[in-house]
Design an enzyme around this catalytic site. Sequence first.
Site, PDB file in Angstrom:
ATOM      1  N   ARG A  55       0.854  -1.189   0.000  1.00 22.82           N
ATOM      2  CA  ARG A  55       0.000   0.000   0.000  1.00 22.82           C
ATOM      3  C   ARG A  55       0.893   1.244   0.000  1.00 22.82           C
ATOM      4  O   ARG A  55       1.048   1.915   1.027  1.00 22.82           O
ATOM      5  CB  ARG A  55      -0.933  -0.019   1.211  1.00 22.82           C
ATOM      6  CG  ARG A  55      -1.922  -1.174   1.166  1.00 22.82           C
ATOM      7  CD  ARG A  55      -2.726  -1.250   2.456  1.00 22.82           C
ATOM      8  NE  ARG A  55      -3.664  -2.371   2.422  1.00 22.82           N
ATOM      9  CZ  ARG A  55      -4.394  -2.763   3.463  1.00 22.82           C
ATOM     10  NH1 ARG A  55      -4.295  -2.113   4.614  1.00 22.82           N
ATOM     11  NH2 ARG A  55      -5.208  -3.788   3.361  1.00 22.82           N
ATOM     12  N   ASP A  57       2.418   4.857  -0.190  1.00 26.47           N
ATOM     13  CA  ASP A  57       1.848   6.125   0.264  1.00 26.47           C
ATOM     14  C   ASP A  57       1.707   7.117  -0.882  1.00 26.47           C
ATOM     15  O   ASP A  57       2.217   6.901  -1.988  1.00 26.47           O
ATOM     16  CB  ASP A  57       2.736   6.741   1.347  1.00 26.47           C
ATOM     17  CG  ASP A  57       2.752   5.918   2.626  1.00 26.47           C
ATOM     18  OD1 ASP A  57       1.761   5.212   2.877  1.00 26.47           O
ATOM     19  OD2 ASP A  57       3.755   5.992   3.357  1.00 26.47           O
ATOM     20  N   TYR A 115      12.464  -2.157  -1.715  1.00 24.23           N
ATOM     21  CA  TYR A 115      12.282  -0.725  -1.928  1.00 24.23           C
ATOM     22  C   TYR A 115      13.634  -0.060  -2.201  1.00 24.23           C
ATOM     23  O   TYR A 115      14.664  -0.487  -1.681  1.00 24.23           O
ATOM     24  CB  TYR A 115      11.658  -0.060  -0.702  1.00 24.23           C
ATOM     25  CG  TYR A 115      10.163  -0.195  -0.597  1.00 24.23           C
ATOM     26  CD1 TYR A 115       9.321   0.757  -1.161  1.00 24.23           C
ATOM     27  CD2 TYR A 115       9.585  -1.274   0.070  1.00 24.23           C
ATOM     28  CE1 TYR A 115       7.939   0.653  -1.058  1.00 24.23           C
ATOM     29  CE2 TYR A 115       8.204  -1.387   0.177  1.00 24.23           C
ATOM     30  CZ  TYR A 115       7.384  -0.416  -0.389  1.00 24.23           C
ATOM     31  OH  TYR A 115       6.012  -0.541  -0.298  1.00 24.23           O
ATOM     32  N   ARG A 200      10.838   5.802   4.584  1.00 30.04           N
ATOM     33  CA  ARG A 200      11.058   7.246   4.558  1.00 30.04           C
ATOM     34  C   ARG A 200      11.594   7.761   5.888  1.00 30.04           C
ATOM     35  O   ARG A 200      12.449   8.658   5.928  1.00 30.04           O
ATOM     36  CB  ARG A 200       9.770   7.958   4.173  1.00 30.04           C
ATOM     37  CG  ARG A 200       9.330   7.679   2.728  1.00 30.04           C
ATOM     38  CD  ARG A 200       7.944   8.221   2.462  1.00 30.04           C
ATOM     39  NE  ARG A 200       7.883   9.646   2.769  1.00 30.04           N
ATOM     40  CZ  ARG A 200       6.745  10.289   3.024  1.00 30.04           C
ATOM     41  NH1 ARG A 200       5.588   9.624   3.026  1.00 30.04           N
ATOM     42  NH2 ARG A 200       6.757  11.575   3.272  1.00 30.04           N
TER      43      ARG A 200
END
Length: 261
Positions: A55, A57, A115, A200
């Site tokens: 999911r 962002d 990622y 992040r």
Amino acid sequence: MLARSYRKLALVVEYDGSRYHGFQVQVGVPTIQGNIERALARVTGERIRITGAGRTDAGVHAKGQVVSFGVLSTMSLQTLVRALNFYLRPDIAVREGREVDADFSARRDAIGREYRYTILNRPTPSPLRRRDACFVPQMLNSEAMNEASQSLVGTHDLASFATPMKGGTTRIVSKAVVSRIGELLLFDMVANAFLPRQVRLTVGCLMRVGLGKLSVERFREILQAKRPGLAAWAAPAHGLCLVKVNYPEYKLSRGQLDENL
């Protein structure tokens, strides 16, 4: 007359998340899931709810997001993918697809997600990288950042690098590496699953290490503290990309990937 039966499909999706409020469908705002489901409705005439592996962002991109769904349509996979790409906006594309077993779930069956966070580290900005790289004009110490990132590898409670949430915060991290390629700094992280804003917030801390504002030892202390929100600053969303989702081979053994897509 025999009733038609559902078949299960998995698609690999690439997107520029700049104009979207994340992957998950929301009322009144553009999302990746919403756009894919509308395209599926136009192509198949069916109301389909998809499941995404991650999911992402608002503002986050993907090269290898995986979605799964059931469909009644008997059109070929190649035709379906081409039709979807016709109706999808130019900043979303289906890269490839595969028929999977009926119990396959893009989210539940994933065993790893990869990622990458990209930092443009040079004195001047780049108009060509403004949507996919975070610009930092001060020189970053990539060696110190990489040293700090190594402490993330293994099984850890990563609460300090996430916003407050319900449920467990322990994750298995198999890779956390900072590397420099010319003027780009790349942070690559692979884990079985990720917490909200985890990458992040991690990058935000690593940037402070690279700028000399946070020691490697203090980074490790933040990890060990296990306090939600302790890593207070999250790096901008546009530097983050979901690169790949990994599955057990037996989960993808049914059918063949269409090499012509």
